[in-house]
Design a protein around this motif. Structure first.
Motif, short mmCIF file in Angstrom:
data_model
loop_
_atom_site.label_atom_id
_atom_site.label_comp_id
_atom_site.label_asym_id
_atom_site.label_seq_id
_atom_site.Cartn_x
_atom_site.Cartn_y
_atom_site.Cartn_z
N LYS A 220 -86.92 69.01 -23.07
CA LYS A 220 -87.23 70.42 -22.81
C LYS A 220 -86.13 71.35 -23.30
N MET A 221 -84.99 70.76 -23.63
CA MET A 221 -83.85 71.55 -24.11
C MET A 221 -83.23 70.87 -25.32
N LEU A 222 -82.52 71.68 -26.11
CA LEU A 222 -81.84 71.19 -27.29
C LEU A 222 -80.38 71.62 -27.27
N LEU A 223 -79.51 70.72 -27.72
CA LEU A 223 -78.14 71.08 -28.04
C LEU A 223 -78.05 71.17 -29.56
N LEU A 224 -77.63 72.32 -30.06
CA LEU A 224 -77.58 72.56 -31.49
C LEU A 224 -76.12 72.71 -31.93
N ALA A 225 -75.69 71.89 -32.87
CA ALA A 225 -74.33 71.98 -33.42
C ALA A 225 -74.38 72.81 -34.69
N CYS A 226 -73.55 73.85 -34.74
CA CYS A 226 -73.51 74.74 -35.91
C CYS A 226 -72.05 74.97 -36.32
N ASN A 227 -71.88 75.44 -37.56
CA ASN A 227 -70.53 75.74 -38.07
C ASN A 227 -69.58 74.55 -37.88
N SER A 228 -70.08 73.34 -38.13
CA SER A 228 -69.25 72.15 -37.92
C SER A 228 -68.01 72.17 -38.81
N SER A 229 -66.89 71.81 -38.21
CA SER A 229 -65.62 71.79 -38.92
C SER A 229 -65.07 70.37 -38.90
N PRO A 230 -65.11 69.67 -40.03
CA PRO A 230 -64.70 68.26 -40.06
C PRO A 230 -63.24 68.06 -39.66
N ILE A 231 -63.00 66.94 -38.97
CA ILE A 231 -61.62 66.54 -38.65
C ILE A 231 -61.27 65.34 -39.52
N TYR A 232 -61.93 64.19 -39.25
CA TYR A 232 -61.76 63.02 -40.09
C TYR A 232 -63.13 62.60 -40.60
N ARG A 233 -63.34 61.34 -40.89
CA ARG A 233 -64.59 60.91 -41.53
C ARG A 233 -65.82 61.20 -40.68
N ARG A 234 -65.74 60.93 -39.38
CA ARG A 234 -66.92 61.07 -38.51
C ARG A 234 -66.79 62.19 -37.48
N SER A 235 -65.60 62.69 -37.29
CA SER A 235 -65.36 63.65 -36.22
C SER A 235 -65.39 65.08 -36.72
N SER A 236 -65.77 65.98 -35.83
CA SER A 236 -65.79 67.40 -36.14
C SER A 236 -65.85 68.20 -34.85
N THR A 237 -65.43 69.45 -34.94
CA THR A 237 -65.69 70.39 -33.87
C THR A 237 -66.84 71.27 -34.33
N ALA A 238 -67.51 71.92 -33.39
CA ALA A 238 -68.66 72.75 -33.75
C ALA A 238 -68.89 73.81 -32.70
N ASP A 239 -69.62 74.86 -33.10
CA ASP A 239 -70.17 75.80 -32.14
C ASP A 239 -71.46 75.20 -31.61
N TYR A 240 -71.58 75.13 -30.29
CA TYR A 240 -72.78 74.53 -29.70
C TYR A 240 -73.63 75.60 -29.02
N TYR A 241 -74.93 75.52 -29.33
CA TYR A 241 -75.93 76.39 -28.71
C TYR A 241 -76.83 75.55 -27.82
N LEU A 242 -77.23 76.12 -26.69
CA LEU A 242 -78.21 75.50 -25.82
C LEU A 242 -79.52 76.26 -25.99
N TYR A 243 -80.60 75.51 -26.26
CA TYR A 243 -81.90 76.16 -26.48
C TYR A 243 -82.92 75.62 -25.49
N ASP A 244 -83.48 76.52 -24.68
CA ASP A 244 -84.57 76.18 -23.76
C ASP A 244 -85.87 76.32 -24.53
N ILE A 245 -86.55 75.18 -24.78
CA ILE A 245 -87.71 75.17 -25.66
C ILE A 245 -88.87 75.98 -25.10
N SER A 246 -89.18 75.83 -23.82
CA SER A 246 -90.34 76.53 -23.25
C SER A 246 -90.09 78.03 -23.12
#
Length: 722
Positions: free
Chosen positions: A100-126
């Protein structure tokens, strides 16, 4: 210039005399041959649907679309960034357990091969409500199973955000860069154990287990980042090289309700890794995989969530090393699926909740290459394997008792599957050396294809003008009797009466595979381009590579670079004796482990290879990280000869042919130190060579025009020296 006419102009400029359209480095690395894919494909669990992240180029927006598995009809667009002012592009997304909800990662900023920081949005679908969670970037935001909370890491500390009250609680406070990390892996775990998030929610959302890394005693590695400023910036991070001090790891359980902490007593282990950690389906039972430093002994622990008491439910030993996977899967009663190479090939095993073996599900002289899931209603396991040959992948289902096996794919090549939540349907991804990636809807019961989703027909049609040669697979037998998978690409106008130069490409690392029946990578197009220039291209997977059983893969133990180099040299000798090959013109190329190999081949095979290109090579395993290197070599203190006998630095005086050495100065993985020491050894031996350093580039050496410049440089080097 009229840019609408540009494709036609390029087409006319790249036609050869014979009418064959020519591949260029620019066309490869600007995306001319890119396939249409299904990005961020998620199979939902509550409904018989799947979601895909799509990009609308015209509107410059991203949107998450929902499709029905049975009909492939789009049922909804869950969110479109164009409908939300100032919302950035969506990089990735996760549903909560109720979907019923989504976590959306945006503006991801890579750290190493698999890691990153990001701006996270919470979206209520209904409610169609979008909320930016914080005005700062965070890592690994993860819903609690009940969907009420979100755990995340910021600046090495673990936090919990309560969705209803919009309040944040800080769980740990001692996180500090290059000292303490809570809930996120250190550099070497991320790179070699291949995970970033080192925390997990219990099934009842009441507890969080996490790994704490104390890396205060780990030696530091520093590298200059040149940038555009007057003085370079020094980047320092903890990097345990072979034989050096690792992070001290500990396992903790935090009670979200009572705020109590418990530490799991692991004092009976010394110098160990926590290679995996996850809660079971029992909300009070945590699992952890404890691996010794040699990585040849693994304990699967079950830990009581209240008392933190532990017990070993499964022990795995191997004369070389125990492979770590993500295949551990718990059933409703906490019995579990496990994969192991203990009978010589990777297979699926079924254990009860106490760790007693109930059944070996799959058997045979072939490898299970992916575990897709278990239909508990019908006691059916779904997996991918090499049953149709080690260069191919097929999709299968089999009863939990090892009976009623059915092939769900019938085309020879690389088959993958994403199953619907009820296991009635699956989206099959298929490609081969002659067929671009296709996505089809298939029925599990009949294994029949119901509908084509994407077949990359446009790419297939555009490739017709290039009239490209086909990749021919074969088994190469060396004079020593070793049978090795290989492929060869001959020029389209191949004339058996001529003598051709040969360019060998390889990687050769433990458990890897380059000889695979699947669609072209970008580097494959480079090989095809070289074939248009009159070169025969060959790739050979020597001993030590994967998917042919544990014995073949692990023969290189304690002496990386011995048998692999021997096999490339022996393969070159066989190929050199082909009547249409000029044996005085054989070259070899490799990147990373492949660069280590190419360097050794031009030195130890100096009478066989005329030239070599090594990109980002390891040149002395003492310079590489502890987890990877010691898995295959143990420590330098224990195995000095294994390190020295196959280090290209120690054989620099043997160089006869032309050698090009390439590295990125900001390579956090294989440090530029490797190439600097190789250069130093060559200089001391008064050997001429060519080199190229890419400022501020990491192990991948990309960005802007970098790949184009790099591959043009390598192409020119080949033309001038082979």
């Amino acid at each position: 210039m009229n840019y609408k006419l540009l494709p036609l102009v390029l087409f006319l400029l790249t036609l050869s005399v014979s009418g064959q359209q020519k591949i260029t480095v620019e066309s490869i690395y600007r995306g001319m041959f890119r396939t249409q894919d299904m990005d961020e494909l998620h199979s939902l669990k509550k409904t018989n649907q799947y979601a895909v992240l799509n990009y609308n180029q015209a509107a410059q927006s991203t949107h998450i679309d929902l499709f029905d598995f049975a009909t492939l009809q789009k049922t909804a667009t869950i969110i479109d960034t164009k409908d939300h002012k100032d919302m950035p592009t969506i990089d990735s997304y996760t549903f909560d357990s109720n979907e019923k909800m989504l976590l959306l990662a945006c503006n991801s900023s890579p750290i190493y091969r698999r890691s990153s920081t990001a701006d996270y949005y919470l979206y209520d679908i209904s409610k169609k409500e979008l909320t930016l969670l914080f005005d700062f970037q965070i890592q690994e935001a993860t819903f609690s199973p009940d969907g009420a909370k979100i755990a995340f890491v910021r600046e090495n500390n673990l936090y919990v955000y309560d969705i209803a009250s919009k309040t944040t609680s800080q769980i740990t406070t001692d996180g500090k860069k290059n000292v303490i990390i809570n809930g996120i892996c250190d550099w070497v775990y991320e790179e070699e154990f291949e995970f970033v998030r080192a925390f997990d929610w219990s099934a009842d959302s009441k507890k969080i287990a996490y790994i704490r890394f104390d890396e205060s005693q780990v030696p530091e590695f520093s590298m200059n980042i040149f940038g555009q400023q007057l003085y370079p910036v020094n980047q320092t991070f903890k990097y345990p090289k072979a034989g050096e001090k690792n992070s001290e790891v500990s396992l903790h359980i935090f009670d979200v309700v009572s705020k109590d902490f418990k530490t799991v007593d692991l004092s009976n282990y010394s110098d160990f890794y926590i290679a995996r950690m996850q809660w079971t389906n029992d909300a009070n039972v945590l699992s952890a995989q404890i691996l010794n430093r040699h990585q040849d002994n693994l304990d699967l622990l079950f830990i009581d969530g209240n008392s933190a008491a532990k017990k070993v439910v499964l022990n795995e030993k191997d004369k070389a090393y125990v492979g770590i996977t993500n295949n551990l899967t718990f059933l409703k009663d906490n019995s579990f699926i496990w994969t192991s190479e203990k009978d010589g090939f990777n297979h699926i095993y079924y254990y009860d909740k106490t760790g007693k073996l109930k059944n070996q599900v799959t058997k045979g002289n072939w490898e299970v290459t992916a575990f897709y899931g278990l239909d508990e209603k019908n006691n059916t396991v779904f997996y991918q394997s090499t049953e149709n040959g080690s260069i191919n992948r097929g999709v299968y289902k089999i009863g939990l008792k090892g009976n009623n096996k059915v092939a769900l794919s019938n085309q020879l090549g690389t088959n993958e599957a994403t199953f619907s939540p009820n296991f009635d349907y699956y989206i099959r991804t298929f490609s081969s050396a002659s067929q671009p990636t296709t996505y089809t809807l298939n029925e599990v019961k009949s294994a029949k294809e119901l509908k084509v989703i994407e077949n990359n027909a446009a790419l297939s049609n555009s490739l017709k003008g290039f009239n490209l040669p086909t990749k021919e697979f074969f088994v190469l037998k060396t004079e020593k009797g070793n049978e090795l998978n290989a492929w060869i690409i001959k020029p389209k106008d191949f004339d058996a009466s001529r003598k051709y130069p040969v360019f060998m490409t390889q990687y050769s690392g433990p458990g890897s595979q380059q000889v695979a029946n699947k669609w072209n990578s970008l580097d494959d197009y480079w090989c095809l381009m070289l074939s248009q220039e009159g070169y025969i291209i060959v790739c050979v997977d020597g001993r030590g590579t994967g998917y042919k059983g544990a014995e073949f893969k692990k023969v290189t133990q304690l002496q990386l670079g011995k048998y692999e180099v021997e096999d490339q040299i022996d393969a070159a000798k066989v190929i050199g004796n082909y009547p249409y090959v000029d044996k005085s013109r054989i070259g070899i190329f490799g990147w990373s482990y492949g660069g280590f190999m190419a360097s050794n081949c031009i030195l130890k095979g100096n009478d066989i290879f005329k030239m070599a290109i090594a990109v980002a090579p390891v040149t002395n395993w003492r310079f590489y990280d502890s987890v990877y290197t010691e898995r295959y070599m143990h420590t330098p203190q224990e195995n000095a000869s294994g390190y020295d006998d196959n280090s290209p630095i120690n054989f620099a005086n043997r160089l006869k042919g032309k050698y090009l050495l390439i590295h990125g100065s900001a390579d956090d993985n294989v440090h530029v130190q490797n190439s600097m020491e190789m250069m130093n050894a060559l200089i001391k031996s008064n050997k001429q060579f060519d080199s190229q350093i890419y400022p501020d580039c990491n192990h991948g050496i990309y960005g802007g025009m970098t790949r184009i410049q790099l591959f043009n440089k390598m192409t020119n080097f080949i033309k001038e020296n082979l």
